[in-house]
Design an enzyme around this catalytic site. Structure first.
Site, mmCIF file in Angstrom:
data_model
loop_
_atom_site.group_PDB
_atom_site.id
_atom_site.type_symbol
_atom_site.label_atom_id
_atom_site.label_comp_id
_atom_site.label_asym_id
_atom_site.label_seq_id
_atom_site.Cartn_x
_atom_site.Cartn_y
_atom_site.Cartn_z
ATOM 1 N N GLU A 1 0.800 -1.223 0.000
ATOM 2 C CA GLU A 1 0.000 0.000 0.000
ATOM 3 C C GLU A 1 0.834 1.275 0.000
ATOM 4 O OE1 GLU A 1 -2.622 -3.274 1.279
ATOM 5 O OE2 GLU A 1 -0.603 -2.635 1.882
ATOM 6 N N GLN B 1 -8.048 -2.485 -0.404
ATOM 7 C CA GLN B 1 -8.943 -3.639 -0.433
ATOM 8 C C GLN B 1 -9.927 -3.579 0.738
ATOM 9 O OE1 GLN B 1 -7.387 -7.869 -0.246
ATOM 10 N NE2 GLN B 1 -7.788 -7.623 -2.458
ATOM 11 N N PHE B 2 -9.425 -3.166 1.887
ATOM 12 C CA PHE B 2 -10.237 -2.833 3.058
ATOM 13 C C PHE B 2 -9.608 -1.602 3.689
ATOM 14 C CE2 PHE B 2 -11.007 -7.297 2.392
ATOM 15 C CZ PHE B 2 -12.370 -7.445 2.628
ATOM 16 N N ALA B 3 -10.428 -0.731 4.253
ATOM 17 C CA ALA B 3 -9.907 0.491 4.854
ATOM 18 C C ALA B 3 -8.894 0.193 5.946
ATOM 19 C CB ALA B 3 -11.056 1.331 5.415
ATOM 20 N N ASP B 4 -9.035 -0.942 6.611
ATOM 21 C CA ASP B 4 -8.101 -1.330 7.669
ATOM 22 C C ASP B 4 -6.664 -1.387 7.151
ATOM 23 O OD1 ASP B 4 -10.334 -2.983 9.677
ATOM 24 O OD2 ASP B 4 -10.757 -2.821 7.537
ATOM 25 N N PHE B 5 -6.492 -1.794 5.883
ATOM 26 C CA PHE B 5 -5.155 -2.003 5.344
ATOM 27 C C PHE B 5 -4.432 -0.692 5.043
ATOM 28 C CE2 PHE B 5 -6.737 -6.259 3.364
ATOM 29 C CZ PHE B 5 -6.899 -6.778 4.645
ATOM 30 N N HIS C 1 -10.949 -6.193 9.214
ATOM 31 C CA HIS C 1 -11.702 -5.940 7.990
ATOM 32 C C HIS C 1 -12.973 -5.144 8.264
ATOM 33 C CE1 HIS C 1 -9.201 -9.440 7.015
ATOM 34 N NE2 HIS C 1 -9.307 -9.097 5.751
#
Length: 658
Positions: free
Chosen positions: A397, A419-423, A464
């Site tokens: 990222e 892919q997910f905001a967490d990442f 996630h």
């Protein structure tokens, strides 16, 4: 030191001498000014000038160079007026950062130089983005990016080289291996014999070059550039060199063994090249003295210009107005019929129509090409727009966000899908320290949208399910958008892509396939910073965004007697305080409803703003309803308890009874 002139003419050899001598004489002057207290900090490149000068001289002026702290030769070889450099180092307005950043922490599009930030690593990813833009245009340009041996330990180094290798980008990754990362020797930083050996791991060409031999540097870069023009690909270049001063002047060099200092003094790149030119009859002592006198005179004259420049007089407006790049919102109204579609369809529709609107828009993300992304939003886009524009990325990222900045610098727009905001945490640094600050620091836009699929309610667990908008709403320079309805999602995403500022665009996953709305088929825009008043009443103001807007609507449907103003913020930065304050002054009671955890969330800032601006209108304390202050759990029962949905009605009714 042996110099092989190859096909270089006498005028070319002499030109290289002028170019390498100038930064050395400037540095000698700077050391005097530091002792006099006229410059606060200096990162010396004495001993390393051949790298900066040789590389920059071999590149065209239209090709981007991305230097580091001690690459003065890049700037002088590009013929930047010295008084502007002196103004920069003195923190004056005629510098490149208006006194907002120091030394070489700046860029200039006029000279195609992009300066670094102190975190070092993102510089490499920026070069990827710049080179990608050049490759897409097929203009046969090469990008050179500098780093030190210390920064090769950063994850960004690996990510950027890997991307450049996979995408076959024409980037020269320049490692100035001067033996020490501040005071830490190389044997405490890596165990491989040569950093160039790492090229094998990325499947890319690599070379070891004598960084103190300007002819070797110039000739090798010239050769590599020709090869990269015909066959775009990255190269890893390790330049063996040494800095004769400390990391910065205050550091000193006591940590360096004396015998090492003496050994490298004999390899001085300026003195050795001078002796070679004298032996070759290209340079005479008389002309050398004349040349030195001319350069010293230029330094003194240009320094006098900078010294005469007044100190910066700060103003609030001057500072705040430069946080964001100017953006003139253009309203585009729909002229078509509507279609009842889902939230996820609205996002897809916006991306598709924006790709048609902006032929230089690039989408990047993990699995977004043939697979269509984790949520299938971009499925079929490769067939429509090709893999040049719909780009699968490695799992990295940070470098991808930085590459988005590079695309922006080189005239493109970028949408990066997390892919997910967490990442986003693994790409956090370039967002908050690079994208957010670039316009404020040196007037450069960051035309990047980061899409953030977020939120709970799907039993996806701690990694996630976060809704982490508060990580970004407090960072000046970022815009944060968080729609709750398909109509808003499409119009706001269109505007976000048009905006030259960095935008974090939050998309609640639970809304993707559960919320439908009539949405115009054609392209339209909605302004950022304008909330939507969904319901009007006189008893209470409910402020929300994202999924809690729908939860609030459910609560009001179950309690029809409640007369409420329901405000859907839609954008969190900029925040529509006008609509908020007007409603609070009307109702006298307010409740703020967010999915994020309570402490430190944006609800706290909104509450503080209301207390400061509307206190005399309040008939009750401002209430906040949010998720528990814990990580979000997986099991449904635990997640239901974590989320604020089951607590909102009780707090709302309590507020109304106050």
């Amino acid at each position: 030191m042996i110099f092989y002139r190859q096909n270089l003419t006498n005028p070319q050899l002499l030109d290289l001498y002028k170019k390498i001598l100038k930064p050395r004489l400037i540095e000698e002057k700077m050391l005097i000014l530091i002792r006099q207290g006229k410059v606060s900090k200096w990162f010396s490149g004495i001993g390393q000038e051949a790298i900066s000068v040789g590389i920059t001289a071999a590149l065209d002026e239209t090709e981007y160079v991305l230097p580091m702290h001690r690459n003065l030769g890049v700037f002088t070889t590009r013929n930047i007026p010295l008084h502007r450099l002196f103004s920069q180092w003195q923190g004056k307005a005629n510098g490149f950062t208006k006194g907002r950043d120091r030394s070489f922490h700046f860029g200039t599009q006029e000279y195609n130089i992009i300066g670094m930030i102190s975190h070092l690593g993102p510089q490499l990813g920026i070069a990827d983005g710049i080179a990608l833009a050049d490759k897409l245009q097929k203009n046969k340009k090469v990008t050179a990016v500098f780093t030190g041996e210390g920064a090769t330990s950063e994850g960004d180094f690996h990510e950027a080289l890997n991307i450049a290798a996979v995408w076959k980008l024409p980037v020269m990754f320049v490692i100035e291996n001067n033996g020490y990362g501040l005071s830490t020797p190389t044997n405490e930083q890596y165990l491989c014999e040569n950093l160039a050996d790492k090229g094998v791991g990325y499947g890319i060409e690599s070379h070891i070059i004598d960084g103190n031999n300007i002819i070797e540097v110039y000739n090798k870069i010239t050769q590599l550039k020709e090869e990269m023009q015909e066959d775009p690909h990255p190269v890893l270049l390790e330049f063996k060199t040494f800095r004769m001063r400390g990391h910065e002047e205050a550091s000193g060099t006591k940590y360096v063994p004396e015998e090492m200092m003496k050994e490298w003094a004999t390899k001085d790149p300026v003195d050795n090249y001078r002796m070679f030119l004298l032996d070759e009859g290209v340079l005479t002592e008389e002309y050398d003295n004349t040349l030195r006198a001319e350069i010293k005179q230029e330094i003194d004259e240009q320094l006098a210009i900078a010294n005469a420049e007044p100190e910066i007089v700060p103003t609030y407006s001057g500072e705040l107005n430069d946080v964001y790049a100017p953006f003139e919102y253009e309203e585009v109204k729909s002229k078509s019929e509507t279609r009842n579609i889902r939230f996820i369809d609205a996002i897809r529709n916006s991306l598709e129509q924006s790709l048609q609107q902006h032929y230089r828009l690039i989408l990047m993300g993990q699995d977004i090409a043939e697979y269509g992304g984790a949520f299938k939003i971009t499925e079929g886009f490769v067939d429509l727009f090709g893999k040049d524009r719909i780009r699968n990325t490695p799992i990295c990222e940070s470098a991808v966000v930085s590459a988005g900045m590079g695309l922006s610098i080189n005239g493109y727009k970028a949408v990066v899908e997390m892919q997910f905001a967490d990442f986003v945490s693994t790409g956090f640094n370039p967002i908050v320290n690079l994208l957010a600050k670039s316009h404020y620091r040196w007037g450069e836009k960051a035309d990047v949208v980061v899409r953030m699929p977020c939120g709970g309610g799907t039993q996806a667990g701690p990694f996630h399910s976060q809704t982490n908008e508060a990580w970004f709403t407090k960072t000046p320079g970022l815009k944060v958008v968080y729609p709750a309805f398909p109509y808003d999602a499409k119009g706001l995403l269109n505007t976000s892509i048009n905006d030259p500022n960095p935008v974090l665009f939050f998309e609640h996953k639970q809304l993707y396939r559960s919320v439908y709305q009539d949405v115009p088929i054609d392209y339209y825009t909605i302004p950022l910073g304008k909330a939507a008043l969904l319901k009007e009443g006189k008893s209470v103001t409910i402020i929300s965004f994202g999924a809690p807007v729908h939860w609030a609507l459910e609560t009001l449907a179950n309690n029809p007697e409640i007369e409420a103003d329901l405000i859907d913020l839609r954008t969190l930065q900029p925040l529509d305080t006008e609509t908020i304050f007007a409603s609070v002054k009307k109702t006298g009671k307010v409740i703020i409803y967010q999915e994020d955890t309570l402490f430190g969330g944006i609800a706290s800032d909104i509450s503080a703003l209301i207390m400061e601006e509307c206190f005399e209108y309040l008939d009750a304390p401002v209430k906040r309803v949010a998720s528990l202050d814990s990580p979000i759990p997986f099991t449904k029962a635990l997640e239901d308890q974590f989320l604020p949905k089951n607590r909102f009605e009780e707090v709302l009714l309590e507020l109304l009874r106050y």
